[in-house]
Design a protein around this motif. Sequence first.
Motif, short mmCIF file in Angstrom:
data_model
loop_
_atom_site.label_atom_id
_atom_site.label_comp_id
_atom_site.label_asym_id
_atom_site.label_seq_id
_atom_site.Cartn_x
_atom_site.Cartn_y
_atom_site.Cartn_z
N GLN A 213 2.07 7.89 -5.63
CA GLN A 213 1.20 7.51 -4.52
C GLN A 213 0.07 8.53 -4.39
O GLN A 213 0.34 9.73 -4.27
CB GLN A 213 2.04 7.49 -3.23
CG GLN A 213 1.30 7.07 -1.99
CD GLN A 213 1.33 5.55 -1.78
OE1 GLN A 213 2.02 4.84 -2.51
NE2 GLN A 213 0.59 5.06 -0.81
N ASN B 84 -1.27 3.18 -3.71
CA ASN B 84 -0.05 3.01 -4.49
C ASN B 84 -0.43 2.86 -5.97
O ASN B 84 -0.82 1.79 -6.42
CB ASN B 84 0.70 1.77 -3.98
CG ASN B 84 2.01 1.55 -4.70
OD1 ASN B 84 2.25 2.12 -5.77
ND2 ASN B 84 2.86 0.72 -4.12
N GLN C 218 0.80 -1.23 0.00
CA GLN C 218 0.00 0.00 0.00
C GLN C 218 0.83 1.27 0.00
O GLN C 218 0.37 2.32 -0.43
CB GLN C 218 -0.99 0.00 1.17
CG GLN C 218 -0.40 -0.16 2.55
CD GLN C 218 -0.33 -1.61 2.98
OE1 GLN C 218 -0.14 -2.50 2.16
NE2 GLN C 218 -0.48 -1.87 4.27
N LYS C 219 2.09 1.19 0.47
CA LYS C 219 2.89 2.41 0.49
C LYS C 219 4.17 2.25 -0.33
O LYS C 219 4.97 3.17 -0.41
CB LYS C 219 3.24 2.79 1.93
CG LYS C 219 3.41 4.26 2.13
CD LYS C 219 3.58 4.57 3.61
CE LYS C 219 3.85 6.05 3.80
NZ LYS C 219 4.12 6.32 5.20
N GLY C 220 4.37 1.12 -0.89
CA GLY C 220 5.57 0.91 -1.69
C GLY C 220 5.98 -0.55 -1.67
O GLY C 220 5.40 -1.36 -0.96
N ASP D 161 1.41 3.01 -8.62
CA ASP D 161 2.31 2.12 -9.39
C ASP D 161 1.81 0.68 -9.28
O ASP D 161 1.82 -0.07 -10.26
CB ASP D 161 3.74 2.20 -8.83
CG ASP D 161 4.35 3.58 -9.05
OD1 ASP D 161 4.13 4.15 -10.13
OD2 ASP D 161 5.03 4.07 -8.13
N GLY E 88 -3.67 -0.29 -1.23
CA GLY E 88 -3.99 1.02 -0.65
C GLY E 88 -4.58 0.87 0.73
O GLY E 88 -4.99 -0.23 1.13
N THR F 4 -2.48 5.21 4.38
CA THR F 4 -1.32 5.42 3.51
C THR F 4 -1.68 6.01 2.15
O THR F 4 -0.81 6.50 1.44
CB THR F 4 -0.62 4.08 3.21
OG1 THR F 4 -1.54 3.25 2.50
CG2 THR F 4 -0.18 3.39 4.48
#
Lengths: 451, 89
Positions: A441, A157, A119-121, A159, A150, A154
Motif C-alpha cells: 500500500q 493499493n 482502496q485499502k485492501g 496490489d 486509492g 487511504t
Amino acid sequence: MINVYDILETIRMIQDECLDIRTITMGISLLDCIDSDIDVACKKVYEKITRCAKNLVKIGEDIEKEYGIPIINKRISVTPIAIISAACGCSPVKFAVAMDKAAEAVGVNLIGGYSALVQKGFSAGDRELIESIPEALACTNRVCSSVNIGSTKTGINLDACKIMGRIVKEAAEKTVDNNCFGAAKLVVFCNAVEDNPFMAGAFHGVGEPDCIINVGVSGPGVVRAALAKYPDADINEICNIIKKTSYKITRVGQLVGVTASERLGVPFGIVDLSLAPTPAVGDSVAHILEEIGLEQCGTHGTTATLALLNDAVKKGGVMACSSIGGLSGAFIPVSEDAGMIDAAKSGCLLIEKLEAMTAVCSVGLDMIVVPGDIPNDTISAIIADEAAIGMVNNKTTAVRIIPAIGKQEGEELDWGGLFGCGPVMKINYKSASKFINRGGQIPAPLHSLKN
Amino acid sequence: MKAVVSVIGKDNVGILAKVANICSEYNGNVTEVTQSVLDDVFAMIMLVDITKLNKPLSELSDSMTKLGKDLGLSIHVMHEDIFNSMHRI
C-alpha cells in the motif's frame, strides 16, 4: 415577461451549439437484494431495477419534448456489486447478466456499478468481482464497471493497481472482435465519488438514499460560441463569459433534474458540473481551449487554459443549482472529442500532457487508445501515476485506457456514436515492473507542509 | 403556465393559421404573437397559455414537430420554465 432575445438565445444554444442534458442517471441501492443464493439475489436485483426505473425513459422523453432540450442518455447506477455478491461466494458474472437484462427491459443504454472499492485492501467478494470483470464486460452490452484503487485518506493499493493492469488488458482481449470495447466500459479510480451520473464510472454509493436522480449537463459548444464573440477580451473577461454561460447551462440541468425527480417520485440528488464533449462538430472541450488562444490543444499553455476553464465553469454553475456533486470537472476523453482526436492524430497531444492536464482539473486519462502490445505492468504504472495525482491533490482521477489488441501507433479504433474514435497513442516502453511488483500500500500523503 | 412556440423557415400562406389551429385543438390559449418576415424568412414566436390544455404538452409538441416537417419549417414548443430558469436569477 420573457423577452424575444432570451428565447432566441436559448433556441440557438440548443439548435446550433449542441446544448443538451448529457444524462439523467437514476441511482438505485441494491443493499436489500443481498442473498447467499446468487440466483435469488439476481432475481431481486432485476426486479428492483425494473421496478424503480420503469418510467425513467418515458419521463425523460416527456421532459425532452416539453422543454425542447435533448436529454441524450437515461442511465442507471447501482450499489457496487462486490458488496452485493460477497454473500454468494462465487463468480458474480450472473449479476452483470441480470443488470444487463434489467437495463434492456427499461430501455437505458448503460448501467454502471459492476464495481469494487479496494482502496485499502480486498474484502470478501472484491477479488472475485475484479477477476470476473473481463468476462462480465464481454458477455453484456450495457454493463459498465469501475474499481476504486486509492484515495487521499487511504493511499493507493498497489496490489490492486497490479491486478487492474492485467484486467484492463484482458477486458480488451476478450472483446477484440468488437474493437476492444470491453476496456472502454472499465474505469479505474482514485477518490471515486458516490453520486457520479456519468458513465462508465457511475456507481451508487452506500451512503446514498435508496433511489435518487442525478443529472449531468453538457455544453462545450455553447461556451466556445460565447467566447468566439469576444476575440479580444482579456482573461478576466474570458472567465466571466464562461461563468455566465455555465450558469445558464447549469440552470437547465437543475430544472430538468427537479422536474424528473418530482415526476418519478424520487429525491433529486446533484447536478454534475462537467463540460462533457461528444465527437460531434461543435461539441468539443479542446476547441474551447483553442478559442481561448492555443494553436492546438496539447501545446504549452493547455494546462493553464484548462485550469481556468474548469474553475470558471464551477464558479458559474455553483450558484445555479441546489446541490453539486459527481465528478464536476471538464472531461477530456480523447476519443469522444473532435478537437482532442485531431490533436492526438497530429502528435500535438501526448499522454504526458494529458496527465498534466488531469492534475489541474479534469477527471483523468479518459478514452485513450494505447498499442495492443503494452505490457500489463505498464498499464498498472499508468494507473498508479494517475492515482497519485488524485491522491496528492485531493481530487478524483480515473484511468480508462483501451489497449488496441493487434494494433500499433498510427492506427486507430473506431466505435462510432458517442464513444467516437481514437488514434493509438505513443507510450513509454521502459519498464516499471519492479515498482509495480513490490506490492503493498502506498501510504496516504501528508496534508500539511504543502509544496 | 405558458409555452413558447417558435417557428422559423420559408414564408408561405397560412403558417400562423395552421400553428394557431393546433393550439386551439389542444385547448391552448394564444396570448401573444410576435412575427416578422425578413427576406422571405418567416419568424414567429407565440406565447400559449397551457393551463387548460386537454392533452399533455408533450403531445402538443409532437403535433407541432409533425406540422413543421410537413411544411418544411422548424417549429419548437418549449415550456416557459426553461427560459425563466436560464435568464432569471
